[in-house]
Each structure stands twice: as structure tokens, then as C-alpha cells.
Scaffold this motif. Structure first.
Motif, PDB file in Angstrom:
ATOM      1  N   MET A 116       0.857  -1.174   0.000  1.00 35.14           N
ATOM      2  CA  MET A 116       0.000   0.000   0.000  1.00 35.14           C
ATOM      3  C   MET A 116       0.900   1.234   0.000  1.00 35.14           C
ATOM      4  SD  MET A 116      -3.173   0.642   2.588  1.00 35.14           S
ATOM      5  CE  MET A 116      -3.955   2.234   2.788  1.00 35.14           C
ATOM      6  N   THR A 117       0.813   2.033  -1.060  1.00 35.44           N
ATOM      7  CA  THR A 117       1.681   3.196  -1.226  1.00 35.44           C
ATOM      8  C   THR A 117       0.840   4.467  -1.256  1.00 35.44           C
ATOM      9  OG1 THR A 117       3.284   1.897  -2.487  1.00 35.44           O
ATOM     10  CG2 THR A 117       3.407   4.284  -2.693  1.00 35.44           C
ATOM     11  N   ILE A 118       1.160   5.383  -0.343  1.00 39.06           N
ATOM     12  CA  ILE A 118       0.395   6.621  -0.205  1.00 39.06           C
ATOM     13  C   ILE A 118       1.169   7.778  -0.826  1.00 39.06           C
ATOM     14  CG2 ILE A 118      -0.841   8.136   1.386  1.00 39.06           C
ATOM     15  CD1 ILE A 118      -1.682   5.209   1.587  1.00 39.06           C
ATOM     16  N   ALA A 119       0.563   8.446  -1.805  1.00 42.08           N
ATOM     17  CA  ALA A 119       1.129   9.688  -2.333  1.00 42.08           C
ATOM     18  C   ALA A 119       0.549  10.817  -1.489  1.00 42.08           C
ATOM     19  CB  ALA A 119       0.751   9.857  -3.797  1.00 42.08           C
ATOM     20  N   LEU A 120       1.387  11.430  -0.666  1.00 33.91           N
ATOM     21  CA  LEU A 120       0.939  12.440   0.291  1.00 33.91           C
ATOM     22  C   LEU A 120       1.234  13.827  -0.261  1.00 33.91           C
ATOM     23  CD1 LEU A 120       1.572  12.250   4.140  1.00 33.91           C
ATOM     24  CD2 LEU A 120       1.293  14.388   2.901  1.00 33.91           C
ATOM     25  N   PHE A 121       0.186  14.546  -0.662  1.00 33.47           N
ATOM     26  CA  PHE A 121       0.318  15.896  -1.208  1.00 33.47           C
ATOM     27  C   PHE A 121       0.164  16.917  -0.083  1.00 33.47           C
ATOM     28  CE2 PHE A 121      -0.515  13.453  -4.935  1.00 33.47           C
ATOM     29  CZ  PHE A 121      -0.026  14.166  -6.017  1.00 33.47           C
ATOM     30  N   HIS A 122       1.093  17.861  -0.058  1.00 34.25           N
ATOM     31  CA  HIS A 122       1.047  18.911   0.962  1.00 34.25           C
ATOM     32  C   HIS A 122       1.653  20.173   0.390  1.00 34.25           C
ATOM     33  CE1 HIS A 122       5.404  18.835   1.702  1.00 34.25           C
ATOM     34  NE2 HIS A 122       5.301  17.536   1.406  1.00 34.25           N
ATOM     35  N   SER A 123       1.478  21.253   1.108  1.00 32.89           N
ATOM     36  CA  SER A 123       2.092  22.517   0.715  1.00 32.89           C
ATOM     37  C   SER A 123       3.198  22.850   1.720  1.00 32.89           C
ATOM     38  CB  SER A 123       1.041  23.631   0.701  1.00 32.89           C
ATOM     39  OG  SER A 123       0.570  23.870   2.011  1.00 32.89           O
ATOM     40  N   LYS A 124       3.902  23.935   1.456  1.00 33.63           N
ATOM     41  CA  LYS A 124       4.954  24.354   2.403  1.00 33.63           C
ATOM     42  C   LYS A 124       4.353  24.671   3.763  1.00 33.63           C
ATOM     43  CE  LYS A 124       8.264  26.219  -0.955  1.00 33.63           C
ATOM     44  NZ  LYS A 124       8.957  27.425  -1.451  1.00 33.63           N
ATOM     45  N   ILE A 125       3.122  25.162   3.748  1.00 30.38           N
ATOM     46  CA  ILE A 125       2.469  25.584   4.990  1.00 30.38           C
ATOM     47  C   ILE A 125       2.295  24.403   5.946  1.00 30.38           C
ATOM     48  CG2 ILE A 125       0.339  26.545   5.958  1.00 30.38           C
ATOM     49  CD1 ILE A 125      -0.028  28.046   3.309  1.00 30.38           C
ATOM     50  N   ASN A 126       1.919  23.253   5.424  1.00 32.53           N
ATOM     51  CA  ASN A 126       1.654  22.109   6.314  1.00 32.53           C
ATOM     52  C   ASN A 126       2.667  20.982   6.136  1.00 32.53           C
ATOM     53  OD1 ASN A 126       0.756  20.975   3.861  1.00 32.53           O
ATOM     54  ND2 ASN A 126      -1.362  21.620   4.284  1.00 32.53           N
ATOM     55  N   ALA A 127       3.861  21.310   5.675  1.00 32.44           N
ATOM     56  CA  ALA A 127       4.886  20.295   5.428  1.00 32.44           C
ATOM     57  C   ALA A 127       5.267  19.542   6.702  1.00 32.44           C
ATOM     58  CB  ALA A 127       6.120  20.937   4.805  1.00 32.44           C
ATOM     59  N   ASP A 128       5.417  20.241   7.810  1.00 27.59           N
ATOM     60  CA  ASP A 128       5.817  19.591   9.063  1.00 27.59           C
ATOM     61  C   ASP A 128       4.742  18.622   9.546  1.00 27.59           C
ATOM     62  OD1 ASP A 128       8.197  20.972   9.060  1.00 27.59           O
ATOM     63  OD2 ASP A 128       7.499  22.548  10.424  1.00 27.59           O
ATOM     64  N   THR A 129       3.498  19.073   9.453  1.00 24.46           N
ATOM     65  CA  THR A 129       2.385  18.195   9.858  1.00 24.46           C
ATOM     66  C   THR A 129       2.316  16.976   8.951  1.00 24.46           C
ATOM     67  OG1 THR A 129       1.163  20.158  10.569  1.00 24.46           O
ATOM     68  CG2 THR A 129      -0.084  18.115  10.359  1.00 24.46           C
ATOM     69  N   ALA A 130       2.559  17.202   7.657  1.00 26.28           N
ATOM     70  CA  ALA A 130       2.541  16.093   6.701  1.00 26.28           C
ATOM     71  C   ALA A 130       3.607  15.058   7.048  1.00 26.28           C
ATOM     72  CB  ALA A 130       2.749  16.620   5.287  1.00 26.28           C
ATOM     73  N   ARG A 131       4.780  15.520   7.409  1.00 20.37           N
ATOM     74  CA  ARG A 131       5.867  14.608   7.765  1.00 20.37           C
ATOM     75  C   ARG A 131       5.504  13.807   9.026  1.00 20.37           C
ATOM     76  NH1 ARG A 131       9.721  13.406   3.929  1.00 20.37           N
ATOM     77  NH2 ARG A 131       9.752  15.184   2.495  1.00 20.37           N
ATOM     78  N   SER A 132       4.857  14.452   9.960  1.00 21.84           N
ATOM     79  CA  SER A 132       4.446  13.789  11.192  1.00 21.84           C
ATOM     80  C   SER A 132       3.389  12.711  10.905  1.00 21.84           C
ATOM     81  CB  SER A 132       3.884  14.807  12.182  1.00 21.84           C
ATOM     82  OG  SER A 132       3.402  14.177  13.349  1.00 21.84           O
ATOM     83  N   ILE A 133       2.402  13.068  10.097  1.00 30.23           N
ATOM     84  CA  ILE A 133       1.363  12.111   9.714  1.00 30.23           C
ATOM     85  C   ILE A 133       1.975  10.968   8.902  1.00 30.23           C
ATOM     86  CG2 ILE A 133      -0.645  11.803   8.210  1.00 30.23           C
ATOM     87  CD1 ILE A 133      -1.452  13.059  10.769  1.00 30.23           C
ATOM     88  N   GLY A 134       2.900  11.316   8.008  1.00 30.04           N
ATOM     89  CA  GLY A 134       3.557  10.300   7.197  1.00 30.04           C
ATOM     90  C   GLY A 134       4.333   9.310   8.039  1.00 30.04           C
ATOM     91  N   ALA A 135       4.993   9.820   9.078  1.00 30.60           N
ATOM     92  CA  ALA A 135       5.752   8.942   9.966  1.00 30.60           C
ATOM     93  C   ALA A 135       4.834   7.947  10.671  1.00 30.60           C
ATOM     94  CB  ALA A 135       6.518   9.777  10.992  1.00 30.60           C
TER      95      ALA A 135
END
Length: 301
Positions: free
Chosen positions: A1-20
Motif C-alpha cells: 500500500m503506497t500513499i502519495a501524500l500531497f502537501h504545501s509548504k504551509i503544512n509540510a511539518d504536519t505532513a511529515r508527522s502524519i507520514g511517519a
């Protein structure tokens, strides 16, 4: 299962946390920054940058124009590709009147983790089904109920296992109303009988043609190995056919001492009568089978 996680610069840190968090669940995450190379709001183009191995697309909802443009494009793109499109609103800022919202599975910070756990289970099950169907096609076998029943009759246990993995019911019946388990018994394939019984086939289901349960068919064939498999799987020994015959009546009528002893040991009642008024004891007496008469008069341990 491979997730393509789209985010902007504004929420990049949150995206990395969710991705982890997803990576800890064993999911592969590919991070895609929608603001990269698209900083101008005057540029209305959208880059198609979805990795081909992606099985899901996850978008962080953001109100900036570039993020919304990507979100609107990919919601439709994923629909056309048959990909699951997820929209994560961590701030509760989503526009409820957004015309594209119905294309997405909308998640919040509270629902995200539990959803991904259940989605991984669902996806893995669908992948198992898809792969099993692919392997059947590679074997030159079509994925239809009739094909499943055909491999059961032929004794092809590996193909039968693939059909079960592909989601086919172990309780399928042929045009005569004979279930797969009864077909395996009649064709005398013990390992297939074991597989179907373990997969949830109706161990006591009567066939529509002769009205026999699998154990009755096994006794009629005189197959001790299959009888033992069915008995160990919970076959009802005192179940009656449409003619009122039990497995023990069939065994006694055949003069089969081995199977009569086996059934008697599992609690078969020699006094149950069929629609002709004959019991297993009655047939043993009719045919003057002294061994069976002695057996039926033996106290059970």
C-alpha cells in the motif's frame, strides 16, 4: 500500500508527522510538495506528478489557491484511475460547499489513524483477491463459479485454493444443486475435502439431487479417509437424507463393517428408521450380518 501524500509548504511539518505515523504501520509514503515550482497564483497549470506505484492519494486540505487547484484536479484524476482519494482536514477549515468534496473520503485528525488501520486491512484483502485471480488466469483458468467447481471435481487443490483466496464461496453449488464439498467427496479427493471443510463449507448441507450430506456420500463411496476428515470436522452422523437414511443406514446396507464401526463410535444411532421403516439394525438383521448385529449391541464407551 503506497500513499502519495500531497502537501504545501504551509503544512509540510504536519505532513511529515502524519507520514511517519503511516510508515510505522508498514505503509510506504511518497511526499509531494504542491508548492514546489508553482509559487505564482497566476500560474493555473497543474503538474501530473503522481508516482505510478501509488495506491492511495492523501491530500492535506489547505485554503491557498495552488493547493486547492491540485486538490480539485487530483480528486477527478483519482476517480478516473480508480484510486482512493483521501482528504485530511486537520484544522476544520474545509469549505462544506466545495463541489469536489464528494469525490474524497474526508478525514479529520481524530479519525485518520483508525481509518488507515482499517483501510490497510481492506486493501490487503483486495490485493490478495486480485493476485489470486491473476494467478488463476496465468494458469489458463477463468474466474467463474463453474470453473471453481470444475477444478474441485478434477482434484486441482492449488487452483481450488486460489479460487477461495479470490473470494469464491466454499458453499457454491452446481446446476444440480450439489455443493463443492459434496463434489469433492464424490470425486474422492480427501485433501480438497479437508480444504473446503476448513474454509467454511456446509459440512452437513444436503445435495439437491439425491438429498445426501457429504458424510453420506463418503459412506456410499466406502471412503474411510474422507469419512474421518468429515467426522473430525463435525459431520452430523444422525442426519437423515430426503429418504430418511442416515450414514449408518447406508453403511449397514452396504455391509460395510469398517465404516459402521467408525460411525457407531461417533454416536450414530442404529435404531433410526428410514422412510421404508428400516434401520441400520434392521438391515443388519435382514442380511444376517452377525458382525454388525454384534457391533450395534456393543455398549458405547
Amino acid at each position: 500500500m503506497t500513499i502519495a501524500l500531497f502537501h504545501s509548504k504551509i503544512n509540510a511539518d504536519t505532513a511529515r508527522s502524519i507520514g511517519a505515523t503511516m510508515e510505522k504501520q508498514g505503509l510506504r509514503v511518497i511526499y509531494i510538495d504542491t508548492s514546489a515550482g508553482n509559487s505564482s497564483t497566476d500560474d493555473t497549470s497543474v503538474q501530473v506528478i503522481l508516482p505510478p506505484e501509488s495506491t492511495h492519494v492523501l491530500f492535506f486540505y489547505a485554503s491557498d489557491e495552488v493547493s486547492r487547484r491540485y486538490y480539485h484536479f487530483y480528486s477527478g484524476f483519482c476517480l478516473g484511475r480508480g484510486l482512493r482519494f483521501l482528504l485530511l482536514d486537520t484544522e476544520g477549515a474545509m469549505d462544506k460547499n466545495d463541489p469536489f468534496i464528494h469525490l474524497a473520503t474526508v478525514l479529520t485528525a481524530d479519525t485518520f489513524e483508525s481509518f488507515m488501520i482499517s483501510e490497510k486491512i481492506r486493501f490487503n484483502e483486495e490485493e490478495k483477491i486480485r493476485r489470486a485471480k491473476e494467478r488463476l488466469l496465468e494458469r489458463g483458468i477463468s474466474c467463474f463459479p463453474e470453473s471453481f467447481l470444475s477444478v474441485v471435481v478434477s482434484g486441482d487443490i492449488e487452483s481450488a485454493r486460489l479460487f477461495l483466496e479470490a473470494g469464491f464461496s466454499p458453499e457454491l453449488r452446481d446446476a444440480r444443486g450439489v455443493a463443492a464439498l459434496s463434489l469433492a467427496v464424490r470425486s474422492q479427493h480427501p485433501e480438497l475435502v479437508r480444504l473446503l471443510a476448513a474454509s467454511g463449507a456446509g459440512i452437513n448441507d444436503l445435495s439437491a439431487d439425491r438429498g445426501y450430506s457429504p458424510i453420506m456420500d463418503a459412506v456410499l463411496k466406502g471412503n474411510e479417509e474422507i469419512c474421518r476428515i468429515l467426522l473430525e470436522a463435525g459431520a452430523e452422523v444422525n442426519l437423515a437424507s430426503k429418504d430418511g437414511q442416515t450414514a449408518l443406514i447406508i453403511a449397514a446396507g452396504r455391509g460395510d463393517e469398517i465404516l459402521s464401526r467408525l460411525l457407531y463410535g461417533y454416536g450414530a444411532d442404529p435404531e433410526i428408521k428410514d422412510h421404508l421403516g428400516m434401520s441400520a439394525s434392521g438391515y443388519a438383521n435382514l442380511f444376517k450380518n452377525e458382525k454388525l448385529l454384534a457391533l450395534f449391541n456393543t455398549p458405547r464407551s
